[in-house]
Design a protein around this motif. Structure first.
Motif, PDB file in Angstrom:
ATOM      1  N   UNK A  94      38.113  32.509  99.043  1.00  0.00           N
ATOM      2  CA  UNK A  94      36.471  33.296  99.952  1.00  0.00           C
ATOM      3  C   UNK A  94      37.460  32.588 101.008  1.00  0.00           C
ATOM      4  N   UNK A  95      37.223  33.177 101.954  1.00  0.00           N
ATOM      5  CA  UNK A  95      37.156  32.435 103.628  1.00  0.00           C
ATOM      6  C   UNK A  95      36.593  31.026 104.064  1.00  0.00           C
ATOM      7  N   UNK A  96      36.836  30.164 104.736  1.00  0.00           N
ATOM      8  CA  UNK A  96      36.085  28.669 105.123  1.00  0.00           C
ATOM      9  C   UNK A  96      35.768  27.846 104.496  1.00  0.00           C
ATOM     10  N   UNK A  97      36.355  28.088 103.381  1.00  0.00           N
ATOM     11  CA  UNK A  97      36.420  27.568 101.961  1.00  0.00           C
ATOM     12  C   UNK A  97      37.605  26.584 101.550  1.00  0.00           C
ATOM     13  N   UNK A  98      37.900  25.299 100.774  1.00  0.00           N
ATOM     14  CA  UNK A  98      39.836  25.252 100.115  1.00  0.00           C
ATOM     15  C   UNK A  98      39.341  25.373  98.616  1.00  0.00           C
ATOM     16  N   UNK A  99      40.324  26.298  98.274  1.00  0.00           N
ATOM     17  CA  UNK A  99      40.229  26.424  96.943  1.00  0.00           C
ATOM     18  C   UNK A  99      40.988  26.099  95.808  1.00  0.00           C
ATOM     19  N   UNK A 125      46.357  30.348 111.371  1.00  0.00           N
ATOM     20  CA  UNK A 125      46.814  31.013 110.505  1.00  0.00           C
ATOM     21  C   UNK A 125      45.155  31.635 110.430  1.00  0.00           C
ATOM     22  N   UNK A 126      44.863  32.647 109.207  1.00  0.00           N
ATOM     23  CA  UNK A 126      43.174  33.251 108.838  1.00  0.00           C
ATOM     24  C   UNK A 126      44.013  32.660 107.143  1.00  0.00           C
ATOM     25  N   UNK A 127      44.507  32.471 106.449  1.00  0.00           N
ATOM     26  CA  UNK A 127      45.167  31.799 105.409  1.00  0.00           C
ATOM     27  C   UNK A 127      45.502  30.937 104.786  1.00  0.00           C
ATOM     28  N   UNK A 128      45.902  29.633 104.888  1.00  0.00           N
ATOM     29  CA  UNK A 128      46.395  28.854 104.686  1.00  0.00           C
ATOM     30  C   UNK A 128      47.304  28.968 102.910  1.00  0.00           C
ATOM     31  N   UNK A 129      48.347  28.200 102.604  1.00  0.00           N
ATOM     32  CA  UNK A 129      48.982  28.660 101.634  1.00  0.00           C
ATOM     33  C   UNK A 129      49.553  26.852 101.416  1.00  0.00           C
ATOM     34  N   UNK A 130      49.084  25.973 100.442  1.00  0.00           N
ATOM     35  CA  UNK A 130      49.547  24.939 100.066  1.00  0.00           C
ATOM     36  C   UNK A 130      49.971  24.591  99.438  1.00  0.00           C
ATOM     37  N   UNK A 131      51.332  23.734  99.237  1.00  0.00           N
ATOM     38  CA  UNK A 131      52.264  24.431  97.465  1.00  0.00           C
ATOM     39  C   UNK A 131      52.089  22.978  96.998  1.00  0.00           C
ATOM     40  N   UNK A 132      51.321  22.110  96.750  1.00  0.00           N
ATOM     41  CA  UNK A 132      51.340  20.795  96.130  1.00  0.00           C
ATOM     42  C   UNK A 132      51.555  19.851  97.368  1.00  0.00           C
ATOM     43  N   UNK A 145      39.858  22.543 108.703  1.00  0.00           N
ATOM     44  CA  UNK A 145      39.941  23.936 109.078  1.00  0.00           C
ATOM     45  C   UNK A 145      39.674  25.113 108.470  1.00  0.00           C
ATOM     46  N   UNK A 146      39.454  24.490 106.769  1.00  0.00           N
ATOM     47  CA  UNK A 146      37.891  25.176 106.457  1.00  0.00           C
ATOM     48  C   UNK A 146      36.555  25.626 107.187  1.00  0.00           C
ATOM     49  N   UNK A 147      36.282  24.258 107.949  1.00  0.00           N
ATOM     50  CA  UNK A 147      35.104  24.398 108.280  1.00  0.00           C
ATOM     51  C   UNK A 147      35.544  25.731 109.666  1.00  0.00           C
ATOM     52  N   UNK A 182      35.560  24.041  97.413  1.00  0.00           N
ATOM     53  CA  UNK A 182      34.676  23.629  96.900  1.00  0.00           C
ATOM     54  C   UNK A 182      34.803  25.119  95.925  1.00  0.00           C
ATOM     55  N   UNK A 183      35.753  25.041  95.991  1.00  0.00           N
ATOM     56  CA  UNK A 183      35.774  26.366  94.072  1.00  0.00           C
ATOM     57  C   UNK A 183      37.478  26.030  93.530  1.00  0.00           C
TER      58      UNK A 183
END
Lengths: 575, 368, 377
Positions: A31-36, A157-164, A184-186, A205-206
């Motif tokens: 989902x956008x606007x959330x931390x998965x 970015x609209x999508x942020x991918x963070x690896x560990x 950022x998620x906010x 968030x999820x």
């Protein structure tokens, strides 16, 4: 669920590397606007999934839709809209902080106006402004991660991918990373944060829980732990015999999971089982507590599995005489840099002592001096009654050592490894045969005895490494981050063994930057900036420093408070 | 103590054998290099493309030209009637030399006057040019012997030349005995340099250091496999040189092997010093190559040490390859005796003692 | 993939990054500038086919004015440092020990026979043939020295010139017959191969190992941009190395340069692109620095040393091996350099070499760009 469309749709993705399957039929929506949170132990497939989303790999089956475009054919369309932070941060260590950021701005072809504004904003945001001209390679682990995050955020970015992002980072920096990402998620960014730390899953968030390439569970963390709310308890343990009590509790039919948490025992009951009387577990009362992500994970993993194995066979019997570790004013200088500054502590026989601190704090250096790998600049160390400064070889015969990376000979078979280590520890004849047989049996290595050690699953590697360290029946066991990144069941099995070793009188020294690991220790020493800033039982530390008024202070709270206090005293904290 | 060392040696052998990378390093490059060097590394000149500019068509001139083509060394690639075309062909490397028989050549011979013959050589490849010139001189020498009456020759000299140990000047005969030494050096250096660096990279070196193994024991454990591999490799290459490429082996195999043992020990010492300094395999391998290129150049492998300037020659004295190549060639071709070999044996002993000693000291310092 | 909008801000940024890294990382400057100097000096001086001061024995069984004058001729050339023996066995022992490279034997009746026009005087020349090439060179020098002495002797005695055929030789392009004149240009080619391939292979492998390549791939930069920015940066560095090498060759080793510098620059630029692209190809195959270094050594350095014609004449190799040499770019560059240095701008040689190099450049660049896809697989 109505709302904005998902940022990423993962649909039945399969990814294989040669014969092994890294991801098996994974489906999810981000989902956008959330931390998965992308949660799972090492080797679960987290990095592979992130790389698939970034379009760096192609799925063997299924598809991924990123911001409305296919991850394989539409890379060009979403490339500008994703920020990606690979595991090893992806910074150019020989460029300065400013140069790294400027390069990133150039890559995104930002015009001068936006560039100036974004750079200023991000430097302020990450509190890196004072270090603009420092080489990225000379930043601390936490600052490096913040810089990597800043470069990933530069082009909005609209999508942020963070690896560990938080691996090996000190708790204070970890909190700051969370603060930035939360903000950022906010602003509507979809964030995927991969981690091996289960406690981080609760802050998301999820979450997506991966294990061996399969998606075990997903959803909101509260709903995951919700089912356990009346099945999680804490009970106080007696000062001695904690490990025996833990083993007894774990064998109780109603108990799904029993772990030592400082001076207490944490219990998760099986579904539908009635709470056992506290007396049966040797305690006065059961206190219900809020369930954690790990509790849910373990009960999910265990499912209907049988209770853990019975009391491990006593392999080692060590007389509990003066076998102990004494560190006296240990100091170590590397050139003009003082890595360890007058550290003193002692460990009693049969005690599990943990050195806790972030990467680079000096705990590994202390550890290396204690097992004779490094000569102290000042001070002395006695291990198992022998002065390391005088009779090093004699001391080494009484030491068992297991390093973080399970330093085995990867291309030798399990049997070759056992043969080798028993040989170099001078075992011969019938004793050698007996000890190898003992190791094979009690560490359940019989089935893989002729397999190459490097190809074994993580759990086997860990058992083999421990077996090799114990072949010569050492009186002192040194463990360097023994269970970081392994799944919680393996961690439990490992610590259960360590517990029974301690019961048999083996003294154990552990280093860790990992709060969960620290909970298993009898006593902790907090190492920061080369100094031992506090020692005590985990509970004691939590109580004393965890912050007044907190219902359930965690070790991390205590840790952050201690570090803050230390930095205030030193007046060195940049902000 | 023996039990510990034995375990270590067994492990080192297993590691070596089971690691794909090290098997590759030990097998593939030596084979490629052996084939390449045996066939490509030759200073011989065969089938020389010769241009002929013959202005005199009379009998003696034509016969002389025939002698060139009949020698088996030269092949007439072009004939000219003016110098320009000849010059162009030399510049464009279409011919290596041009033989010019001027007008009046036959007349001069008939009249008993000295007859002049011109040979233009492409001097770019100086060595080939010299050899071609030697061939030409030999042909003319024979022509003279047959055409000029003995009494008319003036102060005559009859010169006989002989090259001992290698009468036909076979390049292979001196390249292959040297190559056996060089490849052995590469293999041993890599094995020893990488073995410690690899353990350090994998984290197993710390594991080794916390065991009761003493520095000397670790050293012996690391030395034994490299010694075996180096010894076997040298003998196998020597056997291939003799069996497949027909290089003679006239000397004492025991002397060769004794030299190889000392040589390999000194190589191991050097490898251990590199590996105790290098932190990663990458650094170790770079260190090996950085050391190997000057060692190869300064060994007399391709060109004689005596041709080097003095300061270069001085550098060669610390190079174990220099001694072993001399010893190897001596044993292969000239039946070197033990006493003649002594000046090559003792420097290798000294180098081995110094490097192994230094490596032990470095290890001990890390351990104690 | 984004279109190749090369002359943009992004490309400038990438280029700047490469240069900053070069400046900050002493090892790449060391490989590009210091290594050529060290290698050239070492190999240029260390590998020489020119025998000088050869220790040579002269066995004089019956010392006479004639033999003394022959000894003097040996001593006065720069090729020999003669030693006198009275007994052939002593000389043999010295040869076995390696003290002398060869010896000439003058019999007891030498003086008498050499003065007698009717009797040829015998001279035996024996050399240590273990080093075949050197043996041949030494024999050639010895023959020449003796012939010179003989004609001088005849003139001195007033004998008329021998009515035999005399050979007059002229060495073009290299009248002093110095081996450095052809080894050094070949060496420059070898060094450039090493720099190009090793440098790029290592630098790209490092980006893989440190994870920066992964980050770069997710950014909007396209693979051609990343590759070409790398090539540009290391091209400049490589030209620096070339200038240093050529300078050393001309001024330190005294190799004449007879061709045109623009052609040299053109040819070297093309070759530099070939070797840089080769490094890139290696790095796409080998993603660890260890394997990259191995491969760079095996497929660039070894062929450049043995199969390029730098040391060994390709025309003298067996046919199958001559065929093998045609697939290595170094061969064409060596031939071109040797021509440019010693012969001049000889287009019949340079043009085919140049065309071959352009072909290799296009091939390797194409392979490098095609292989480095924006993918981790």
């Amino acid at each position: 669920m109505a709302g904005p469309p998902p940022a990423v749709i993962i649909d039945g993705v399969v990814k294989r590397f040669g014969a092994s399957t890294a991801l098996q039929d994974v489906s999810a929506a981000i989902a956008p606007g959330a931390i998965t949170g992308l949660v799972g132990p090492d080797g679960a497939g987290k990095t592979t999934l992130l790389r698939l989303i970034a379009g760096l790999l192609e799925p063997d089956a299924g598809s991924i839709t990123v911001l409305g475009s296919d991850s394989v054919t539409g890379v060009a369309r979403f490339q500008r809209d994703i920020g990606y932070m690979p595991q090893r941060s992806g910074l150019y260590e020989d460029l300065t902080v400013g140069e790294n950021l400027r390069l990133c701005a150039d890559l995104h072809e930002l015009d001068d106006e936006t560039r100036g504004e974004r750079l200023a904003a991000l430097l302020g945001f990450t509190r890196l402004s004072p270090f603009v001209n420092r080489l990225a390679g000379q930043l601390s682990g936490g600052m490096k991660q913040k810089l990597a995050l800043a470069t990933a955020l530069l082009a909005r970015p609209r999508l942020l991918l963070l690896d560990e992002p938080s691996a090996g980072v000190d708790p204070a920096s970890r909190r700051e990373l969370w603060r930035i990402v939360r903000e950022m998620a906010g602003e509507g960014v979809a964030v995927i944060w991969s981690t091996t730390y289960l406690d981080e899953a609760e802050r998301c968030d999820r979450f997506l829980l991966l294990q061996n390439g399969r998606l075990l569970a997903s959803g909101a963390p509260e709903s995951f732990t919700g089912g356990l709310s009346d099945r999680t308890f804490l009970l106080d343990l007696p000062d001695s015999g904690r490990h025996r009590a833990q083993r007894r509790a774990a064998r109780h039919p109603a108990v799904a999971d029993a772990t030592i948490q400082g001076g207490s025992l944490r219990l998760v009951l099986r579904q539908g089982a009635a709470a056992p009387p506290p007396q049966a577990l040797g305690a006065a009362a059961l206190r219900p507590v809020r369930p954690r992500f790990e509790d849910a994970f373990v009960s999910l993993l265990q499912g209907d599995a049988t209770a853990p194995d019975e009391e491990p066979a006593p392999g080692t019997v060590v007389p509990a005489d003066g076998a102990t570790i004494v560190a006296q004013d240990l100091t170590c200088d590397f050139g003009r840099f003082r890595a360890v500054d007058h550290v003193s502590f002692s460990v009693a026989p049969g005690e599990i002592f943990g050195l806790l601190g972030p990467n680079g704090a000096g705990k590994s250096t202390t550890f290396r001096m204690l097992c004779g790998l490094l000569e102290p600049t000042e001070g002395s160390a006695r291990v198992a009654g022998v002065d390391l400064g005088r009779a090093r070889a004699a001391a080494r015969e009484r030491i068992g050592y297991m390093s973080q990376r399970f330093s085995l000979y990867a291309n030798l078979s399990v049997r070759d490894n056992l043969d080798f280590f028993s040989g170099v520890y001078g075992l011969s004849g019938s004793r050698r045969a007996r000890r190898i047989a003992w190791a094979t049996e009690s560490f359940e290595l019989g089935a893989v005895i002729d397999a190459e050690a490097g190809g074994l699953p993580l759990g086997f590697k860990q058992r083999l490494a421990l077996a090799c360290a114990l072949l010569h029946e050492p009186r002192v066991l040194f463990l360097d981050e023994p269970t970081s990144g392994v799944d919680p069941l393996m961690r439990r099995a490992f610590w259960q063994r360590i517990g029974s070793l301690a019961d048999q009188g083996v003294t154990i020294l552990v280093t860790s930057h990992f709060m969960d690991e620290a909970e298993y220790c009898d006593r902790l020493g907090i190492v920061y900036a080369g100094k031992l800033i506090a020692t005590g039982r985990p509970d004691e530390l939590k109580r004393r420093f965890g912050g007044p008024g907190r219902a359930e202070p965690t070790l991390e709270d205590a840790f952050v408070a201690l570090i803050d206090a230390h930095d205030d005293r030193a007046g060195a904290r940049p902000s | 103590m023996w039990c510990r060392i034995r375990s270590l040696i067994v492990k080192e052998f297993l590691m070596l054998w089971k690691d794909r990378k090290s098997r590759f390093v030990l097998l593939v490059p030596p084979i490629i290099q052996l084939v390449l060097f045996a066939n490509a590394a030759t200073f011989e000149v065969r089938d020389v493309a010769l241009g002929v500019w013959q202005e005199d068509r009379a009998g003696p001139a034509t016969e002389l030209v025939r002698r060139f083509t009949g020698s088996g060394t030269f092949r007439i690639a072009a004939a000219y009637d003016n110098p320009r075309a000849a010059e162009d062909d030399i510049a464009a490397q279409r011919v290596k030399a041009v033989l010019h028989v001027g007008q009046g050549f036959s007349a001069d011979i008939a009249a008993g006057r000295p007859a002049r013959l011109q040979l233009l050589l492409d001097g770019r490849r100086s060595n080939s040019a010299l050899i071609i010139q030697n061939y030409a001189a030999a042909i003319i020498e024979r022509f003279n012997l047959e055409h000029i009456p003995p009494g008319a020759r003036g102060a005559g000299l009859e010169i006989q030349t002989r090259a001992w140990f290698n009468a036909n000047f076979e390049s292979r005969w001196f390249i292959l005995p040297g190559l056996a030494v060089l490849l052995t050096m590469v293999a041993t250096l890599l094995i020893t340099a990488l073995s410690v660096a690899r353990e350090r990279e994998l984290g197993t070196f710390d594991q080794l250091l916390v065991t009761p193994l003493r520095p000397m024991e670790i050293l012996v454990g690391k030395t034994a496999p490299a010694l075996c591999v180096g010894f076997v490799e040298a003998n196998v290459i020597a056997a291939i040189a003799v069996g497949a490429y027909g290089v003679p082996f006239v000397g004492d195999i025991l002397l060769f092997d004794a030299g190889i043992v000392l040589f390999v020990l000194s190589a191991i010492g050097i490898g251990l010093v590199i590996s105790s300094i290098a932190k990663t395999q990458q650094q170790a391998i770079l260190g090996v190559f950085l050391l190997l290129s000057p060692f190869t150049v300064l060994s007399g492998f391709t060109t004689p040490i005596a041709n080097m300037p003095q300061w270069c020659q001085a550098l060669t004295y610390v190079n174990p390859i220099r001694y072993m190549i001399a010893l190897s060639r001596g044993v292969f071709l000239q039946d070197l005796t033990w006493s003649l070999a002594w000046p090559m044996l003792w420097p290798m002993m000294v180098i081995a003692a110094v490097t192994l000693g230094y490596a032990t000291w470095l290890f001990a310092r890390k351990l104690q | 993939m984004t279109g190749a909008r090369l002359p943009g801000r992004r490309f400038r940024g990438l280029l700047r990054k490469e240069f900053v890294q070069i400046v900050r990382d002493p090892s790449s400057i060391a490989i590009a500038l210091v290594m050529p100097i060290v290698l050239l000096l070492l190999i240029g001086y260390g590998i020489s086919l020119d025998a000088r001061d050869v220790r040579f024995g002269l066995v004089d069984e019956n010392p006479s004015v004639e033999s003394a004058s022959l000894y003097h001729s040996f001593a006065s050339t720069r090729y020999f440092r003669p030693t006198r023996f009275v007994d052939a066995r002593q000389a043999e022992a010295a040869l076995m020990r390696g003290d002398i490279a060869g010896f000439a034997v003058l019999r007891g009746d030498f003086a008498r026979k050499v003065a007698d026009p009717l009797q040829p005087a015998e001279i035996g020349i024996f050399v240590n043939g273990v080093d075949a090439n050197n043996a041949r060179v030494v024999i050639g020098y010895a023959l020449g020295t003796i012939e010179n002495w003989a004609s001088a002797y005849r003139r001195h005695r007033g004998q008329k010139g021998a009515p035999a055929v005399t050979l007059e030789q002229r060495y073009w392009f290299n009248p002093e017959i110095r081996s450095a004149n052809f080894i050094v240009p070949g060496l420059i080619a070898m060094v450039m191969t090493m720099i190009g391939a090793l440098l790029t292979a290592l630098v790209v492998a490092r980006e893989w190992e440190r994870g920066t390549m992964e980050a770069m791939m997710v950014s909007p930069a396209s693979m051609p941009e990343i590759i070409i920015s790398k090539l540009c940066a290391y091209f400049v560095l490589g030209l620096g190395g070339l200038a240093v090498s050529v300078g050393l060759g001309i001024f330190v080793f005294g190799v004449p340069f007879r061709g045109s510098f623009p052609v040299l620059l053109l040819m070297s630029s093309v070759f530099l692109v070939v070797s840089l692209a080769m490094g890139l190809v290696i790095s796409t195959v080998a993603r660890s620095q260890f394997v990259a270094a191995q491969l760079a050594f095996l497929i660039t350095f070894m062929p450049a040393l043995i199969l390029s014609g730098m040391m060994f004449d390709i025309a003298s190799m067996p046919g199958w091996l001559q065929a093998v040499t045609t697939v290595f770019a170094a061969r064409y560059f060596v031939s071109g350099l040797q021509t440019l240095f010693l012969a001049g701008t000889v287009w019949p040689i340079l043009l085919p070499d140049l065309l071959a190099l352009v072909g290799f450049a296009v091939l390797f660049l194409g392979v490098a760009i095609a292989r480095t896809r924006r993918s981790l697989e």
